[in-house]
Structures are given as C-alpha cells and as structure tokens.
Design an enzyme around this catalytic site. Structure first.
Site, PDB file in Angstrom:
ATOM      1  NE  ARG A  52      35.749  46.475  39.817  1.00 29.26           N
ATOM      2  CZ  ARG A  52      35.290  46.275  38.585  1.00 29.26           C
ATOM      3  NH1 ARG A  52      34.927  45.048  38.198  1.00 29.26           N
ATOM      4  NH2 ARG A  52      35.174  47.280  37.751  1.00 29.26           N
ATOM      5  CB  CYS A  55      28.834  47.959  35.601  1.00 25.66           C
ATOM      6  SG  CYS A  55      29.016  48.161  33.817  1.00 25.66           S
TER       7      CYS A  55
END
Length: 279
Positions: A178, A237
C-alpha cells in the site's frame, strides 16, 4: 531489554487485580472490516471491562474516520465509562496488539497518568483459560480531568510544513504494498501511494503473536525503514490506528519527540491538492 511495566501488564497481573478499585479495564477492539468489535465485546469480554468505541469517542463532525475528539468531549465520554485520569487504565483488544495502542495513545494524549496495555491481549487471556463474560459492565460516572498535549498530534498543515522544513521524519505504518501504491486502499475513495519523502515501517513488522517484539527487533525494523531514532518522528498509517503501534514502539525505545498524524493517508490520499508518490 527495557523494563516494559510502564507500557504493559501481564495476564497474571491483571487476573490478580480485576477487583482493585483503582484499576479499570478497557476493551479497545476495533476492526476495519469483517468483524464487529462491539458485538464481540457483548458476547465475551474480560469481567468488568468497559468498551471504548474508537468511532464514537471521536470528532464525529469530521468526515475523516475516528479523529481525536476535543478534550471536553473525551472527558465526558471517558467519565461516562467510569474512568478518570488517576486510575490505572488497562487496555486490550481482541487481536492481541492491534487497536489497543490507539486507545492507549488517546488516553495518554488526554493526560491519563497510568495507562498500559494487556500483553498479548484477549487472545492470550482466553488461551490461558481465564474468565470472560457477556455481563453488562456498569461503572459509576467519574470526572476525567484532561491535560491535552497538542504537540503529540499533527494535522495536514503541520505535516506539510514539517516536511517542507525537514523538521521531522514521517513514518508510515501501512503494509509495503500500500505504501508503494501497488495495492488498493481499503477505502475506495482514497488514492494509492504515499506522502512524498515519507518512510515505511509496517506495524506488522513490530508485532509477533499479538505482542510487541523485543527492543533489538524493534530497532532493526526502524533501521530497515531508514528511520533515524535520534530525530523527531511523526507516525502515520491509513487512518491513525496502526500509527499508534509505531508510536508505542518508539516510546518503548525511549524516543522522545514523537507525534501522530491523525488524518493519515485517508486524509492525504483523498485530497486533490496533495502530492503523491508511488513505486
């Protein structure tokens, strides 16, 4: 290895202190998808534990998920759960070490004096045959006096400015795929990629069997991500949950200048006025 009693208590310790009036147990479980943390809590939780809903004890007027609420809102919500800042607050989650660091961080930012995480969480507790219950927990309302520490939180403008001035390192806890833009984001409206100049230390690299790895392994993980522990760090995050695991690990290692980018990639990656790096 560092004495971790400032951050963790054992299942044995908690079993011996469940009836201590100065101890409050908090189920901080949260799942992005596929599981219902509240339903699981209602079915079975550690006796006496209250449920801390990350999505509800939040700035619900903000379209971003589970953003830290105002100190006033947090104080009211914590007090309604029967928690004040003077108690020993023991947080756990149903994975082991997943969302509990976010709840730990939230209480710390708001001025709780003694907040720790149950080492191994609910999986270790139940694996040892310790009791769980579906019984409703009722605690008398308390007054939580907040002492908010604003320097431990960064917003979009703060991150932009700090990166421009190179005043800190932005460390992203998302999985590598990601981070590099090679895997889709779980929220369909968020682009793939990363903040230019950010570093990657996946939170999963810090945890084994639901427990934080030893100090040497933590240092190795940050070193592998190119992080200089002597310089200020802002953690990030997907939406500010797993970033707290990085903040926890850094605190255990004695790093002093740590903040968390609360909007994280869900904010940065959904905007049209932010630069994105991939590859």
């Amino acid at each position: 290895m560092t004495d971790r009693s400032r951050w963790f208590v054992s299942t044995e310790w908690l079993a011996g202190h469940l009836d201590d009036p100065g101890v409050v147990v908090v189920d901080g479980s949260w799942h992005l998808a596929g599981r219902n943390a509240r339903a699981e809590y209602d079915a079975a939780h550690i006796p006496g534990a209250v449920f801390f809903d990350i999505d509800a004890i939040a700035d619900t007027a903000n379209p971003l998920p589970h953003m830290l609420p105002s100190p006033e809102f947090f104080a009211t919500a914590a007090g309604a759960l029967g928690i004040d800042e003077r108690q020993k607050i023991v947080v756990y989650d149903s994975v082991g070490l997943s969302s509990a660091p976010r709840v730990w961080w939230s209480f710390k930012v708001m001025g709780a004096r003694d907040v720790v995480i149950l080492d191994g969480g609910l999986p270790k507790w139940t694996a040892e045959g310790r009791p769980v219950t579906p019984a409703t927990t009722t605690r008398a309302t308390r007054t939580f006096a907040t002492h908010f520490e604003p320097n431990t939180v960064r917003d979009l403008n703060g991150v932009r400015d700090g990166l421009k001035r190179q005043s800190f390192q932005l460390v992203d806890a998302r999985p590598a795929a990601r981070f590099h833009g090679e895997a889709p984001e779980p929220r369909a409206w968020v682009k793939t990629g990363r903040v230019p100049g950010s570093l990657n230390v996946p939170s999963g690299d810090l945890i084994v069997d639901g427990r934080l790895k030893d100090d040497a392994a933590l240092r190795a993980a940050f070193a592998a991500g190119g992080v200089d522990l002597a310089r200020p760090i802002v953690t990030s995050c997907g939406s500010g949950v797993n970033a707290a695991a990085l903040s926890l690990a850094l605190d255990v290692l004695g790093v002093k200048r740590i903040a968390l980018y609360d909007g994280s990639w869900t904010e940065w990656g959904a905007r049209e006025d932010t630069e994105i790096a991939t590859g």
